[in-house]
Design a protein around this motif. Structure first.
Motif, PDB file in Angstrom:
ATOM      1  N   ILE A 148       0.830  -1.218   0.000  1.00  0.00           N
ATOM      2  CA  ILE A 148       0.000   0.000   0.000  1.00  0.00           C
ATOM      3  C   ILE A 148       0.863   1.267   0.000  1.00  0.00           C
ATOM      4  O   ILE A 148       0.343   2.366   0.074  1.00  0.00           O
ATOM      5  N   ILE A 149       2.172   1.098  -0.082  1.00  0.00           N
ATOM      6  CA  ILE A 149       3.106   2.230  -0.065  1.00  0.00           C
ATOM      7  C   ILE A 149       3.535   2.565  -1.491  1.00  0.00           C
ATOM      8  O   ILE A 149       3.896   1.687  -2.258  1.00  0.00           O
ATOM      9  N   ILE A 150       3.495   3.847  -1.811  1.00  0.00           N
ATOM     10  CA  ILE A 150       3.999   4.308  -3.100  1.00  0.00           C
ATOM     11  C   ILE A 150       5.359   4.956  -2.859  1.00  0.00           C
ATOM     12  O   ILE A 150       5.512   5.788  -1.966  1.00  0.00           O
ATOM     13  N   LYS A 151       6.340   4.540  -3.653  1.00  0.00           N
ATOM     14  CA  LYS A 151       7.688   5.090  -3.557  1.00  0.00           C
ATOM     15  C   LYS A 151       7.978   5.899  -4.816  1.00  0.00           C
ATOM     16  O   LYS A 151       7.734   5.435  -5.925  1.00  0.00           O
ATOM     17  N   ILE A 152       8.495   7.091  -4.593  1.00  0.00           N
ATOM     18  CA  ILE A 152       8.914   7.950  -5.692  1.00  0.00           C
ATOM     19  C   ILE A 152      10.375   8.289  -5.436  1.00  0.00           C
ATOM     20  O   ILE A 152      10.718   8.795  -4.362  1.00  0.00           O
ATOM     21  N   ASN A 153      11.225   7.987  -6.399  1.00  0.00           N
ATOM     22  CA  ASN A 153      12.672   8.163  -6.235  1.00  0.00           C
ATOM     23  C   ASN A 153      13.165   7.435  -4.979  1.00  0.00           C
ATOM     24  O   ASN A 153      13.985   7.947  -4.230  1.00  0.00           O
ATOM     25  N   ASN A 154      12.590   6.252  -4.733  1.00  0.00           N
ATOM     26  CA  ASN A 154      12.936   5.401  -3.588  1.00  0.00           C
ATOM     27  C   ASN A 154      12.587   6.007  -2.234  1.00  0.00           C
ATOM     28  O   ASN A 154      13.123   5.583  -1.214  1.00  0.00           O
ATOM     29  N   LYS A 155      11.700   6.996  -2.202  1.00  0.00           N
ATOM     30  CA  LYS A 155      11.230   7.571  -0.949  1.00  0.00           C
ATOM     31  C   LYS A 155       9.761   7.232  -0.776  1.00  0.00           C
ATOM     32  O   LYS A 155       8.961   7.381  -1.700  1.00  0.00           O
ATOM     33  N   LYS A 156       9.407   6.757   0.430  1.00  0.00           N
ATOM     34  CA  LYS A 156       8.022   6.391   0.720  1.00  0.00           C
ATOM     35  C   LYS A 156       7.191   7.659   0.894  1.00  0.00           C
ATOM     36  O   LYS A 156       7.532   8.524   1.696  1.00  0.00           O
ATOM     37  N   LEU A 157       6.113   7.720   0.132  1.00  0.00           N
ATOM     38  CA  LEU A 157       5.207   8.868   0.202  1.00  0.00           C
ATOM     39  C   LEU A 157       3.783   8.367   0.399  1.00  0.00           C
ATOM     40  O   LEU A 157       3.437   7.260  -0.018  1.00  0.00           O
ATOM     41  N   GLY A 158       2.961   9.198   1.010  1.00  0.00           N
ATOM     42  CA  GLY A 158       1.578   8.811   1.235  1.00  0.00           C
ATOM     43  C   GLY A 158       0.606   9.857   0.740  1.00  0.00           C
ATOM     44  O   GLY A 158       0.972  10.983   0.416  1.00  0.00           O
ATOM     45  N   SER A 159      -0.653   9.451   0.722  1.00  0.00           N
ATOM     46  CA  SER A 159      -1.743  10.312   0.280  1.00  0.00           C
ATOM     47  C   SER A 159      -1.948  11.413   1.330  1.00  0.00           C
ATOM     48  O   SER A 159      -1.800  11.151   2.522  1.00  0.00           O
ATOM     49  N   PRO A 160      -2.262  12.619   0.935  1.00  0.00           N
ATOM     50  CA  PRO A 160      -2.508  13.087  -0.430  1.00  0.00           C
ATOM     51  C   PRO A 160      -1.199  13.348  -1.175  1.00  0.00           C
ATOM     52  O   PRO A 160      -0.180  13.663  -0.582  1.00  0.00           O
ATOM     53  N   TYR A 161      -1.270  13.215  -2.492  1.00  0.00           N
ATOM     54  CA  TYR A 161      -0.128  13.465  -3.366  1.00  0.00           C
ATOM     55  C   TYR A 161      -0.339  14.837  -4.007  1.00  0.00           C
ATOM     56  O   TYR A 161      -1.341  15.053  -4.678  1.00  0.00           O
ATOM     57  N   VAL A 162       0.602  15.736  -3.759  1.00  0.00           N
ATOM     58  CA  VAL A 162       0.517  17.091  -4.312  1.00  0.00           C
ATOM     59  C   VAL A 162       1.516  17.180  -5.458  1.00  0.00           C
ATOM     60  O   VAL A 162       2.729  17.111  -5.247  1.00  0.00           O
ATOM     61  N   ILE A 163       0.973  17.293  -6.660  1.00  0.00           N
ATOM     62  CA  ILE A 163       1.790  17.349  -7.867  1.00  0.00           C
ATOM     63  C   ILE A 163       1.867  18.802  -8.318  1.00  0.00           C
ATOM     64  O   ILE A 163       0.839  19.437  -8.541  1.00  0.00           O
TER      65      ILE A 163
END
Length: 168
Positions: free
Chosen positions: A107-122
């Motif tokens: 249930i974890i999303i990793k971006i550039n190998n860093k764990k991030l969680g909701s909400p996602y601010v793009i």
């Protein structure tokens, strides 16, 4: 004799003026070349994510709703923004570059190998109107995300900053 000396001095003056003009032209050409190289270097560093980028754009907030945000949603959203002309993109402060990875591990999303969680601010820098319009096309990707139960909000902004890439 004086006329001959005058003509000789006049020729030397003309030669000197021609050399000065030639030197000035070379100096201008070198400055133009230097400016062009600096401009291309600045553009390349921006594309590679080596510099902070400031400008207008959009802020897209994606968060869990009836269903959870999937990594594929974020990948597709980043691609949509790139197709619409975004010059720089970040998700929760992580700069997206050519080598960025967006993966899902449970249930974890990793971006550039860093764990991030909701909400996602793009944050996406580019023409705010173009980016917003391309994201809000009826039947488009954001509408499908909303239909899947994900909460999505898009806002234009005139003063965004996307930080430089901190990875290797």
């Amino acid at each position: 004799e004086w006329k001959s000396k005058y003509n000789e001095a006049s020729e030397q003056l003309e030669e000197t003026n021609n050399r000065i003009s030639e030197y000035e032209q070379k100096a201008n050409d070198e400055q133009e070349t230097k400016n062009l190289v600096e401009s291309e270097l600045k553009q390349t560093n921006m594309i590679l994510g080596k510099t902070n980028v400031k400008g207008p754009g959009v802020i897209v907030t994606v968060e869990d709703g009836e269903s959870e945000v999937q990594a594929s949603y974020l990948v597709d959203l980043v691609n949509e923004l790139k197709y619409a002309g975004a010059e720089a993109i970040s998700i929760n402060g992580e700069r997206i570059v050519q080598t960025s990875s967006i993966t899902c591990e449970g249930i974890i999303i990793k971006i550039n190998n860093k764990k991030l969680g909701s909400p996602y601010v793009i944050k996406a820098i580019g023409s705010a109107a173009t980016l917003e319009t391309s994201l809000n096309i009826p039947g488009g990707y954001l509408e499908r995300m909303k239909d899947d139960g994900v909460i999505v909000d898009v806002k234009k902004s005139e003063g965004l900053t996307v930080k430089k890439y901190e990875g290797i």
